[in-house]
Design a protein around this motif. Structure first.
Motif, PDB file in Angstrom:
ATOM      1  N   PRO A  74       0.822  -1.217   0.000  1.00  0.00           N
ATOM      2  CA  PRO A  74       0.000   0.000   0.000  1.00  0.00           C
ATOM      3  C   PRO A  74       0.855   1.266   0.000  1.00  0.00           C
ATOM      4  CG  PRO A  74       0.084  -0.916   2.201  1.00  0.00           C
ATOM      5  CD  PRO A  74       0.864  -1.858   1.318  1.00  0.00           C
ATOM      6  N   TYR A  75       0.324   2.339  -0.563  1.00  0.00           N
ATOM      7  CA  TYR A  75       0.971   3.643  -0.427  1.00  0.00           C
ATOM      8  C   TYR A  75      -0.024   4.607   0.198  1.00  0.00           C
ATOM      9  CZ  TYR A  75      -1.482   4.830  -4.813  1.00  0.00           C
ATOM     10  OH  TYR A  75      -2.430   5.042  -5.777  1.00  0.00           O
ATOM     11  N   ARG A  76       0.485   5.709   0.781  1.00  0.00           N
ATOM     12  CA  ARG A  76      -0.320   6.545   1.667  1.00  0.00           C
ATOM     13  C   ARG A  76      -0.328   8.012   1.254  1.00  0.00           C
ATOM     14  NH1 ARG A  76      -0.887   3.440   6.370  1.00  0.00           N
ATOM     15  NH2 ARG A  76       0.419   1.581   6.334  1.00  0.00           N
ATOM     16  N   GLY A  77      -1.315   8.715   1.763  1.00  0.00           N
ATOM     17  CA  GLY A  77      -1.398  10.151   1.579  1.00  0.00           C
ATOM     18  C   GLY A  77      -0.684  10.867   2.703  1.00  0.00           C
ATOM     19  N   PRO A  78      -0.684  12.208   2.699  1.00  0.00           N
ATOM     20  CA  PRO A  78       0.043  12.976   3.718  1.00  0.00           C
ATOM     21  C   PRO A  78      -0.470  12.757   5.137  1.00  0.00           C
ATOM     22  CG  PRO A  78      -1.346  14.406   2.350  1.00  0.00           C
ATOM     23  CD  PRO A  78      -1.322  13.072   1.689  1.00  0.00           C
ATOM     24  N   ASP A  79      -1.727  12.330   5.263  1.00  0.00           N
ATOM     25  CA  ASP A  79      -2.283  12.092   6.600  1.00  0.00           C
ATOM     26  C   ASP A  79      -2.066  10.662   7.081  1.00  0.00           C
ATOM     27  OD1 ASP A  79      -3.936  10.819   4.811  1.00  0.00           O
ATOM     28  OD2 ASP A  79      -5.806  11.712   5.543  1.00  0.00           O
TER      29      ASP A  79
ATOM     30  N   LEU B  22      -4.014   5.234   0.343  1.00  0.00           N
ATOM     31  CA  LEU B  22      -4.709   5.720  -0.845  1.00  0.00           C
ATOM     32  C   LEU B  22      -4.858   4.657  -1.915  1.00  0.00           C
ATOM     33  CD1 LEU B  22      -3.062   9.234  -1.311  1.00  0.00           C
ATOM     34  CD2 LEU B  22      -5.235   8.680  -0.201  1.00  0.00           C
ATOM     35  N   GLY B  23      -3.904   3.740  -1.997  1.00  0.00           N
ATOM     36  CA  GLY B  23      -3.953   2.731  -3.047  1.00  0.00           C
ATOM     37  C   GLY B  23      -2.917   1.657  -2.812  1.00  0.00           C
ATOM     38  N   VAL B  24      -2.725   0.822  -3.822  1.00  0.00           N
ATOM     39  CA  VAL B  24      -1.811  -0.319  -3.729  1.00  0.00           C
ATOM     40  C   VAL B  24      -1.037  -0.412  -5.034  1.00  0.00           C
ATOM     41  CG1 VAL B  24      -1.640  -2.826  -3.464  1.00  0.00           C
ATOM     42  CG2 VAL B  24      -3.381  -1.563  -2.197  1.00  0.00           C
ATOM     43  N   VAL B  25       0.253  -0.742  -4.947  1.00  0.00           N
ATOM     44  CA  VAL B  25       1.076  -0.962  -6.140  1.00  0.00           C
ATOM     45  C   VAL B  25       1.724  -2.331  -6.017  1.00  0.00           C
ATOM     46  CG1 VAL B  25       3.128   0.137  -5.133  1.00  0.00           C
ATOM     47  CG2 VAL B  25       2.869   0.035  -7.622  1.00  0.00           C
ATOM     48  N   GLY B  26       1.905  -3.016  -7.146  1.00  0.00           N
ATOM     49  CA  GLY B  26       2.508  -4.342  -7.074  1.00  0.00           C
ATOM     50  C   GLY B  26       2.849  -4.915  -8.428  1.00  0.00           C
ATOM     51  N   VAL B  27       3.366  -6.128  -8.425  1.00  0.00           N
ATOM     52  CA  VAL B  27       3.701  -6.833  -9.657  1.00  0.00           C
ATOM     53  C   VAL B  27       3.028  -8.196  -9.670  1.00  0.00           C
ATOM     54  CG1 VAL B  27       5.930  -5.663  -9.880  1.00  0.00           C
ATOM     55  CG2 VAL B  27       5.823  -7.879  -8.755  1.00  0.00           C
ATOM     56  N   ILE B  28       2.775  -8.691 -10.876  1.00  0.00           N
ATOM     57  CA  ILE B  28       2.160  -9.998 -11.081  1.00  0.00           C
ATOM     58  C   ILE B  28       3.027 -10.769 -12.063  1.00  0.00           C
ATOM     59  CG2 ILE B  28       0.117 -11.241 -11.905  1.00  0.00           C
ATOM     60  CD1 ILE B  28      -1.484  -8.678 -11.338  1.00  0.00           C
ATOM     61  N   GLY B  29       3.363 -11.980 -11.717  1.00  0.00           N
ATOM     62  CA  GLY B  29       4.184 -12.795 -12.607  1.00  0.00           C
ATOM     63  C   GLY B  29       4.094 -14.254 -12.226  1.00  0.00           C
ATOM     64  N   PRO B  30       4.917 -15.079 -12.828  1.00  0.00           N
ATOM     65  CA  PRO B  30       4.912 -16.507 -12.480  1.00  0.00           C
ATOM     66  C   PRO B  30       5.377 -16.707 -11.047  1.00  0.00           C
ATOM     67  CG  PRO B  30       6.803 -15.973 -13.849  1.00  0.00           C
ATOM     68  CD  PRO B  30       5.941 -14.754 -13.839  1.00  0.00           C
ATOM     69  N   THR B  31       5.053 -17.843 -10.469  1.00  0.00           N
ATOM     70  CA  THR B  31       5.506 -18.104  -9.095  1.00  0.00           C
ATOM     71  C   THR B  31       7.026 -18.105  -9.021  1.00  0.00           C
ATOM     72  OG1 THR B  31       5.289 -20.485  -9.507  1.00  0.00           O
ATOM     73  CG2 THR B  31       3.463 -19.401  -8.390  1.00  0.00           C
ATOM     74  N   ARG B  32       7.679 -18.294 -10.157  1.00  0.00           N
ATOM     75  CA  ARG B  32       9.152 -18.275 -10.194  1.00  0.00           C
ATOM     76  C   ARG B  32       9.657 -16.834 -10.275  1.00  0.00           C
ATOM     77  NH1 ARG B  32      13.398 -18.135 -13.490  1.00  0.00           N
ATOM     78  NH2 ARG B  32      12.128 -17.810 -15.360  1.00  0.00           N
TER      79      ARG B  32
END
Length: 351
Positions: A310-315, A319-329
């Motif tokens: 997750p990432y956050r606002g000034p308070d 605010l949201g989520v960032v990430g990656v998707i790929g094979p289990t490897r």
């Protein structure tokens, strides 16, 4: 770096002997590097364990019986199961800070001057995708529209086209279905009221003002006109606050050796509502979270993993989520700090 752990999924490292842990770690790290099942002879030749192939093979058999390794029919080697990867990620993986080169690339996109927030998020996510060689996603908060102008265009006796011009110059349309035909004068009066009294406000502020002015009689609107204004605002408010899901780098998934699984994964990514629900788990966990293969219903058939933070606002509010998707490897040791840094950078951007 805080990583959220699910007690129901964690594997007890202490149940393995030191020899078994060493062999298991070598198998997983070799598999994540090569993508190929690892044989006892390969480990014995590497020499790091100081064991014969026969001794290693016996331990590998024990690990397979524990459900941590699997042996493909086409190979004598072993590869980690989803359960084995969970054990490795939660209890054995060594994570370091992202490289200076990776940091510089992500920083460059996050500092893109003159771009909208959504564009910066998309560019930063694209950089993360390129570095991880996986698809990357970000759940972005949708900016609340500020009304510059609202127009109502009759399409038929019971249908209107509502055209919203935002303060930032964006133009969007919605169809309003009417319960009954309305006189042209009612439509004109509703449009005039909205542009005279509600311009410069967000949709939430506009709805609050309308309710207050109707309650106090200051709106000076008859029942039909007030109802049309309410419906006009509601047509925009219903989906105005929903999050935006940005997906970048899906072409990396097609570079997988298993094209059938890759295509299936691409189809699943099209179902963005399901993906958004999965990423909400990282939001709820309040920390970086790793999903491996069949642990999630969404990716049970494709053997895919997700690393999200997750990432956050000034308070401090998420605010949201960032990430990656790929094979289990995945190269978890590299991807995890990269995702964590990207989330931290986005948090600073929002500050």
């Amino acid at each position: 770096m805080a990583i959220a752990h699910d007690p129901g999924k964690a594997e007890p490292v202490v149940q393995l002997t030191e020899r078994a842990r060493a062999i298991f770690r070598d198998i997983v790290e070799t598999y994540l590097e090569t993508g190929e099942p690892v044989g006892s002879r390969t480990l014995a030749k590497a020499g790091g364990l100081g064991l014969s192939a026969a001794s290693i093979r016996n331990v590998m058999q024990d690990l397979e019986e524990l459900g941590l390794l699997a042996s493909p029919h086409t190979s004598a080697g072993r590869m980690p199961t989803d359960r084995g990867l969970r054990l490795f990620v939660d209890g054995m993986m060594q994570v370091s800070a992202p490289s200076e080169a990776d940091v510089a690339i992500i920083e460059a996109e996050a500092r893109t001057a003159g771009s909208s927030l959504e564009d910066v998020l998309a560019r930063t996510t694209g950089a993360l995708s390129g570095l991880a060689q996986c698809a990357a996603v970000v759940v972005a908060p949708k900016a609340e529209a500020v009304i510059r102008q609202l127009n109502l265009v009759p399409l038929s006796p019971t249908r209107l086209l509502s055209v919203l011009v935002g303060a930032d110059g964006t133009v969007e349309n919605r169809i309003i279905e009417l319960a009954e035909p309305l006189p042209a004068s009612t439509v004109a009066e509703a449009e005039a009221y909205m542009n005279a009294r509600l311009s410069g406000m967000t949709l939430a502020e506009a709805s609050a003002r309308l309710a207050a002015e109707i309650a106090t009689g200051r709106a000076e609107l008859d029942r039909l006109t007030a109802g049309l204004v309410e419906e006009g605002l509601a047509a925009w408010s219903r989906d105005a606050s929903g999050p935006i899901l940005i997906v970048r780098g899906t072409s990396h998934l097609l570079e997988s050796a298993d094209l059938d699984r890759a295509r299936l994964l691409l189809e699943e990514l099209e179902a963005k509502a399901q993906l958004a629900r999965l990423l909400d788990e990282a939001r709820a966990a309040d920390a970086l979270k790793i999903f491996i293969g069949a642990e999630t219903r969404l990716f049970a058939l494709t053997g895919s993993s997700v690393v999200a933070a997750p990432y956050r606002g000034p308070d401090g509010r998420i605010l949201g989520v960032v990430g990656v998707i790929g094979p289990t490897r995945l190269n978890y040791a590299r991807v995890v700090p990269m995702v964590d840094f990207t989330a931290s950078r986005l948090s600073r951007l929002m500050g």
